[in-house]
Write a protein that holds these residues in place. Sequence first.
Motif: not given
Length: 83
Positions: A18-43
């Motif tokens: 359900d949406d509430k659980k997805i949002a909670a999981i995302y909150t826990l992993l958000e920093d890791d997810i964004l780090e993986q997505i932001a490849w342009w920040g990896d010199n």
Amino acid sequence: MTIEIIRERLHNYLKVADDKKIAAIYTLLEDDILEQIAWWGDNAFVEELNKEYTGWESGDTKGYTIEETEQIITELKSKRQSS
């Protein structure tokens, strides 16, 4: 339990959770997810991409078209299935 099985179970769970659980999981992993997505920040990674692109542009490095890549993948899948 293997990592492959864990990945599959998580993938399947995320499809039906359900949406509430997805949002909670995302909150826990958000920093890791964004780090993986932001490849342009990896010199180092960007530098390697630029090096590869420069090599391809000058003809020193072999490049592959989408069609060639799709053909290679098809051949590899065929070999894997026949093994």
